[in-house]
Design an enzyme around this catalytic site. Structure first.
Site, PDB file in Angstrom:
ATOM      1  N   ARG A 172       0.830  -1.211   0.000  1.00 53.76           N
ATOM      2  CA  ARG A 172       0.000   0.000   0.000  1.00 53.76           C
ATOM      3  C   ARG A 172       0.869   1.268   0.000  1.00 53.76           C
ATOM      4  O   ARG A 172       0.581   2.251   0.680  1.00 53.76           O
ATOM      5  CB  ARG A 172      -0.971   0.004   1.189  1.00 53.76           C
ATOM      6  CG  ARG A 172      -1.906  -1.194   1.218  1.00 53.76           C
ATOM      7  CD  ARG A 172      -2.798  -1.255  -0.011  1.00 53.76           C
ATOM      8  NE  ARG A 172      -3.596  -2.480  -0.026  1.00 53.76           N
ATOM      9  CZ  ARG A 172      -3.289  -3.568  -0.730  1.00 53.76           C
ATOM     10  NH1 ARG A 172      -2.201  -3.584  -1.489  1.00 53.76           N
ATOM     11  NH2 ARG A 172      -4.054  -4.632  -0.696  1.00 53.76           N
ATOM     12  N   SER A 222     -11.440  -0.751   2.785  1.00 52.18           N
ATOM     13  CA  SER A 222     -10.670  -1.355   3.874  1.00 52.18           C
ATOM     14  C   SER A 222      -9.984  -0.261   4.686  1.00 52.18           C
ATOM     15  O   SER A 222      -9.233   0.545   4.145  1.00 52.18           O
ATOM     16  CB  SER A 222      -9.631  -2.310   3.285  1.00 52.18           C
ATOM     17  OG  SER A 222      -8.888  -2.924   4.293  1.00 52.18           O
ATOM     18  N   GLU A 292      -5.018   2.119   6.641  1.00 55.57           N
ATOM     19  CA  GLU A 292      -4.743   2.103   5.202  1.00 55.57           C
ATOM     20  C   GLU A 292      -5.390   3.317   4.555  1.00 55.57           C
ATOM     21  O   GLU A 292      -4.862   3.884   3.603  1.00 55.57           O
ATOM     22  CB  GLU A 292      -5.314   0.819   4.599  1.00 55.57           C
ATOM     23  CG  GLU A 292      -5.197   0.710   3.089  1.00 55.57           C
ATOM     24  CD  GLU A 292      -5.731  -0.623   2.576  1.00 55.57           C
ATOM     25  OE1 GLU A 292      -5.292  -1.673   3.074  1.00 55.57           O
ATOM     26  OE2 GLU A 292      -6.596  -0.603   1.681  1.00 55.57           O
TER      27      GLU A 292
END
Length: 299
Positions: A172, A222, A292
């Site tokens: 990420r 998410s 995230e």
């Protein structure tokens, strides 16, 4: 600060002032942008960036505003949404997509051209720019596996092309975030495949997503990165936090890794709930969750 008169003569540019960003974010939260700009060409974006630099106007660039929380105070200066830069071109096994192109649409182009390798992205609700920015991934695939180059613009307005190795991809993460670059477009190298098999795989992944994720509510996707050796959703579930609610935002009862806006929640609700989940999961398991989702703007 940039003025309206500075922007009037830039072609292919839509401008809105004091525009609520909640109209554009997947969470349906976020205060106003002082100036919200929608360039439809790279030339318009280049000229807009030059005007902002000349007037010392802070610039924030957004893709599809999916894995993002904009705070309730909004964003000062100039906010650029790249959704109108959305062309997708195919040449052999290569797809070149502009930053504003939606991942879902790019995967459909790949399938229509019998190209495989991008199926993992068929259900990710983001743009190419945002996906490259954070090395988006799902179901065992991620952008770094298929990207071969990325055209970017820096804060000075210089345009360059970065190779996959220069992108410094991690989980990420990419160099785009570190160097505050703007993604203009990206090239992906795929492989020849059977269009029926590609579609079947996309249908399978979309079914998994729809059956497991709370798509019926606004959300930022998410919320947390996957901790090493664990699943964030499982840790949240074990801490008995499913259904936990602050204001109008709650930890999804369907998938604990998601926080959904069930009743006109705001960004403050999101931030408080994220902090609470981090605290309680740490107490219960000893694992510190790392967000995230990107959180920007003023409180």
């Amino acid at each position: 600060m940039i003025k309206e008169t500075d922007l009037e003569n830039i072609p292919d540019l839509l401008i809105k002032f004091n525009e609520p960003l909640s109209n554009y974010t997947y969470t349906k939260v976020g205060g106003p942008a002082d100036i919200l700009a929608f360039p439809a060409t790279i030339e318009a974006l280049t000229e807009l960036s030059a005007k902002a630099k000349a007037t010392d106007t802070p610039v924030t660039v957004l893709g599809n505003a999916s894995n993002l929380i904009v705070r309730d105070g909004g964003i000062r200066g100039l906010v650029i949404l790249l959704e109108k830069l959305d062309s997708v071109k195919v040449a052999g096994y290569t797809i070149e997509a502009q930053a504003g192109a939606k991942l879902k649409e790019v995967t459909q182009v790949a399938q229509a051209n019998s190209l495989t390798g991008f199926e993992f992205a068929c259900g990710i609700p983001g743009s190419i720019g945002g996906a490259v920015f954070m090395n988006a991934g799902a179901y065992g695939g991620e952008i770094s596996q298929v990207l071969v180059s990325c055209k970017v613009m820096d804060a000075e307005g210089n345009v360059s092309v970065l190779s996959a190795s220069e992108m410094q991809f991690g989980y990420r993460h990419s160099v785009i975030r570190d160097k505050n670059l703007i993604v203009l477009s990206a090239k992906f190298e795929l492989q020849a495949g059977d269009p029926t098999q590609i579609q079947n795989e996309m249908d399978r992944l979309n079914f998994l997503r729809e059956s497991k994720q709370p798509l019926e509510y606004p959300s930022c996707g998410s919320v947390f990165k996957r901790p090493v050796g664990h699943f964030a959703g499982q840790l949240i579930q074990e801490a008995k936090l499913q259904g936990q609610r602050i204001g109008g935002v709650e930890v999804s009862k369907k998938h604990a890794g998601f926080m959904v806006n069930v009743a006109d929640g705001n960004a403050t609700d999101y931030e408080k709930l994220i902090a609470l989940v981090i605290e309680k999961v740490k107490e219960n398991s000893g694992v510190t969750l790392e967000p995230e989702v990107r959180i920007i703007g003023e409180k």
